[in-house]
Design an enzyme around this catalytic site. Structure first.
Site, short mmCIF file in Angstrom:
data_model
loop_
_atom_site.label_atom_id
_atom_site.label_comp_id
_atom_site.label_asym_id
_atom_site.label_seq_id
_atom_site.Cartn_x
_atom_site.Cartn_y
_atom_site.Cartn_z
N LEU A 75 -1.40 2.43 -5.98
CA LEU A 75 -0.77 1.36 -6.75
C LEU A 75 -0.97 -0.01 -6.12
O LEU A 75 -0.35 -0.99 -6.51
CB LEU A 75 0.73 1.65 -6.92
N CYS A 76 -1.86 -0.08 -5.16
CA CYS A 76 -2.16 -1.33 -4.47
C CYS A 76 -3.17 -2.12 -5.31
O CYS A 76 -4.15 -1.56 -5.80
CB CYS A 76 -2.74 -0.98 -3.10
N HIS A 77 -2.94 -3.42 -5.46
CA HIS A 77 -3.84 -4.26 -6.24
C HIS A 77 -5.15 -4.50 -5.49
O HIS A 77 -5.17 -4.60 -4.26
CB HIS A 77 -3.19 -5.62 -6.52
N MET A 111 -0.60 -4.70 2.92
CA MET A 111 -1.17 -3.35 2.92
C MET A 111 -2.57 -3.34 3.52
O MET A 111 -2.95 -2.41 4.22
CB MET A 111 -1.19 -2.77 1.50
N GLU A 112 -3.32 -4.40 3.27
CA GLU A 112 -4.67 -4.51 3.83
C GLU A 112 -4.63 -4.65 5.35
O GLU A 112 -5.42 -4.03 6.06
CB GLU A 112 -5.40 -5.68 3.19
N ASP A 126 -11.25 9.17 16.55
CA ASP A 126 -12.43 9.97 16.21
C ASP A 126 -13.51 9.87 17.28
O ASP A 126 -14.11 10.88 17.67
CB ASP A 126 -13.00 9.52 14.86
#
Length: 151
Positions: A75-77, A111-112, A126
């Site tokens: 739901l992130c733009h 969010m980014e 990793d």
């Protein structure tokens, strides 16, 4: 506590409409840390891991992740990012990933910034997993977010 903006009246997932908001300069900063064994820190500092330059690869991975956040979080733009910075710094007990993301848009870039920090740390994980079985990622947090009107 307010109501969730990503849930509609029927309780279904909803992408928030930001179309009515004016474009603004938006910026967010985030950070997180990966705890590492001393030998792993030494290998990173000396650039002696078989997979290559851990810090540079992690920084590039974080930048790529910032640009792809809307592909990962449903739901992130999708945003037109104007700047994404990721800096991985070796400290006494591991590595800190610090991020800064900017855009001109109608919704924020927190969010980014958080995704960039997360993926940078996961990349370190990793790249080091063959030599360090005790790594721990912690403290991924939003440090700051701002919005400024266009001039």
């Amino acid at each position: 506590m307010g109501k969730f903006s990503h849930i509609d009246k029927e309780g279904k997932a909803n992408m928030v409409d930001v179309g009515h908001k004016p474009p603004q300069v938006r910026e967010a900063k985030a950070s997180g840390k990966i705890l590492l064994e001393q030998e792993t820190i030494r290998l990173i500092k000396e650039n002696d891991l078989k997979k290559g330059d851990v810090l540079t690869v992690a920084e590039i991975a974080g930048i790529q992740a910032a640009k792809k956040t809307s592909d990962l979080i449903p739901l992130c733009h999708s945003l037109q990012i104007t700047k994404a910075e990721v800096k991985c710094t070796v400290v006494d007990d591991g590595v800190i990933a610090s991020t800064r993301v900017k855009c001109i848009g109608q919704t924020g870039v927190e969010m980014e910034a958080l995704t960039a920090a997360s993926v940078a740390l996961l990349t370190i994980y990793d790249m080091c997993k063959a030599v360090d079985k005790n790594m721990k990622i912690e403290g991924i947090t939003l440090l700051d977010k701002t919005k400024t009107d266009l001039k």
